[in-house]
Design a protein around this motif. Structure first.
Motif, short mmCIF file in Angstrom:
data_model
loop_
_atom_site.label_atom_id
_atom_site.label_comp_id
_atom_site.label_asym_id
_atom_site.label_seq_id
_atom_site.Cartn_x
_atom_site.Cartn_y
_atom_site.Cartn_z
N ALA A 236 0.83 -1.21 0.00
CA ALA A 236 0.00 0.00 0.00
C ALA A 236 0.86 1.25 0.00
O ALA A 236 2.05 1.20 0.28
N ASP A 237 0.22 2.38 -0.30
CA ASP A 237 0.95 3.66 -0.36
C ASP A 237 1.13 4.25 1.04
O ASP A 237 0.78 3.62 2.05
N HIS A 238 1.65 5.47 1.10
CA HIS A 238 1.95 6.10 2.39
C HIS A 238 0.69 6.39 3.22
O HIS A 238 0.77 6.59 4.42
N ASN A 239 -0.48 6.37 2.58
CA ASN A 239 -1.75 6.55 3.30
C ASN A 239 -2.41 5.21 3.62
O ASN A 239 -3.58 5.18 4.01
N HIS A 240 -1.71 4.12 3.42
CA HIS A 240 -2.19 2.75 3.66
C HIS A 240 -3.29 2.34 2.69
O HIS A 240 -4.01 1.37 2.94
N VAL A 241 -3.42 3.04 1.58
CA VAL A 241 -4.39 2.66 0.54
C VAL A 241 -3.71 1.63 -0.36
O VAL A 241 -2.65 1.91 -0.92
N PRO A 242 -4.32 0.45 -0.50
CA PRO A 242 -3.66 -0.62 -1.25
C PRO A 242 -3.45 -0.29 -2.73
O PRO A 242 -4.29 0.34 -3.36
N TYR A 243 -2.32 -0.73 -3.23
CA TYR A 243 -2.07 -0.71 -4.67
C TYR A 243 -2.69 -1.96 -5.31
O TYR A 243 -2.70 -2.10 -6.51
N TYR A 244 -3.12 -2.89 -4.50
CA TYR A 244 -3.57 -4.21 -4.93
C TYR A 244 -2.46 -4.98 -5.62
O TYR A 244 -2.64 -5.66 -6.60
N ILE A 245 -1.29 -4.80 -5.04
CA ILE A 245 -0.13 -5.63 -5.34
C ILE A 245 -0.04 -6.56 -4.14
O ILE A 245 0.18 -6.09 -3.01
N SER A 246 -0.27 -7.83 -4.37
CA SER A 246 -0.35 -8.74 -3.23
C SER A 246 0.32 -10.07 -3.53
O SER A 246 0.67 -10.36 -4.67
N SER A 247 0.47 -10.85 -2.47
CA SER A 247 0.97 -12.21 -2.62
C SER A 247 -0.22 -13.15 -2.73
O SER A 247 -1.37 -12.75 -2.50
N LYS A 248 0.06 -14.40 -3.05
CA LYS A 248 -0.97 -15.43 -2.95
C LYS A 248 -1.22 -15.66 -1.46
O LYS A 248 -0.31 -15.53 -0.64
N GLU A 249 -2.43 -16.01 -1.12
CA GLU A 249 -2.72 -16.35 0.27
C GLU A 249 -2.10 -17.69 0.59
O GLU A 249 -2.17 -18.63 -0.20
N ILE A 250 -1.43 -17.77 1.73
CA ILE A 250 -0.85 -19.03 2.16
C ILE A 250 -1.46 -19.44 3.49
O ILE A 250 -1.94 -18.60 4.26
N ASN A 251 -1.44 -20.74 3.77
CA ASN A 251 -1.91 -21.29 5.04
C ASN A 251 -0.71 -21.76 5.83
O ASN A 251 0.16 -22.45 5.28
N VAL A 252 -0.68 -21.40 7.10
CA VAL A 252 0.36 -21.93 7.99
C VAL A 252 -0.34 -22.50 9.23
O VAL A 252 -1.42 -22.05 9.60
N VAL A 253 0.28 -23.49 9.79
CA VAL A 253 -0.25 -24.08 11.03
C VAL A 253 0.71 -23.72 12.14
O VAL A 253 1.90 -24.06 12.09
N VAL A 254 0.21 -23.01 13.13
CA VAL A 254 1.02 -22.65 14.30
C VAL A 254 0.85 -23.75 15.33
O VAL A 254 -0.28 -24.04 15.76
N LEU A 255 1.95 -24.40 15.67
CA LEU A 255 1.92 -25.51 16.62
C LEU A 255 1.87 -24.98 18.05
O LEU A 255 2.29 -23.84 18.33
N ASP A 256 1.38 -25.81 18.94
CA ASP A 256 1.36 -25.43 20.36
C ASP A 256 2.76 -25.19 20.85
O ASP A 256 3.71 -25.87 20.42
N LYS A 257 2.90 -24.26 21.75
CA LYS A 257 4.21 -23.98 22.33
C LYS A 257 4.60 -25.12 23.25
O LYS A 257 3.76 -25.65 23.98
N PRO A 258 5.88 -25.54 23.21
CA PRO A 258 6.30 -26.64 24.11
C PRO A 258 6.19 -26.20 25.57
O PRO A 258 6.42 -25.05 25.90
N HIS A 259 5.84 -27.14 26.40
CA HIS A 259 5.64 -26.82 27.83
C HIS A 259 6.92 -26.92 28.58
O HIS A 259 7.74 -27.68 28.46
#
Length: 196
Positions: free
Chosen positions: A173-196
């Motif tokens: 986006a520009d300096h006013n946070h208005v998107p240029y609609y230049i984007s990445s593909k949407e990706i999925n990530v899985v956040v694992l539980d934090k080790p105890h």
């Protein structure tokens, strides 16, 4: 074999044309042995080549072509550098990102042609209003982060997301946070539980 060959040479001087057969056989055996050794060595090299480890697949499951893919002149694309669709991570995790065809500048620099800054949309679709600035999250809202702004021109961050599946997409986006609609593909990530 060498003894037979020497004997045949010494006999050659005694009677020309007699006993050349053993020398010929010895020479034939030597050539045959050399050919067999050559074929065996080539087969061994082929087997060794089959045993070589593909280091690209060990270092990263992102193929070399994806890591170095060329962008046609004029194409404007935002992309994640170090994560990909389907990755499993533990919070906090590092996210690096880049853009092609545009310059990265902090918001404080003001309006500069063909420059802007990155945003990460977390679990959110692309904004419907193309003229509206990208909203801001409430401060310190851990469970409901949706819009990460990088108004200082950052190209990497640490994301601290709750365990579970999340979608991530870059939006430039520009300096006013208005998107240029230049984007990445949407990706999925899985956040694992934090080790105890």
């Amino acid at each position: 074999m060498a003894i037979i060959f020497k004997q045949s040479i010494s006999k050659k001087t005694q009677a020309p044309g007699v006993n050349r057969l053993p020398a010929f056989l010895a020479l034939s055996l030597l050539l045959s042995a050399a050919l067999i050794c050559g074929h065996a060595l080539a087969a061994t090299k082929e087997k060794d080549a089959d045993k070589r480890v593909d280091t690209d697949s060990i270092i990263s499951t992102i193929s070399a072509s994806e890591r170095t893919r060329p962008f046609p002149v004029g194409e404007k694309v935002a992309y994640f550098v170090n994560i990909k669709d389907g990755d499993q991570v533990r919070s906090p995790f590092r996210v690096a990102f880049a853009v092609t065809g545009m310059g990265v500048a902090p918001v404080a620099a003001g309006a500069i042609h063909d420059t802007g800054h990155h945003h990460i949309l977390i679990d959110m679709p692309m904004p419907a209003d193309i003229k509206a600035p990208i909203p801001f999250d409430k401060s310190n809202e851990y469970q409901h982060q949706h819009y990460k702004h990088f108004g200082n021109g950052e190209t990497e961050t640490l994301l601290d997301l709750p365990a579970g599946k999340h979608t991530l997409r870059l939006l430039f986006a520009d300096h006013n946070h208005v998107p240029y609609y230049i984007s990445s593909k949407e990706i999925n990530v899985v956040v694992l539980d934090k080790p105890h």
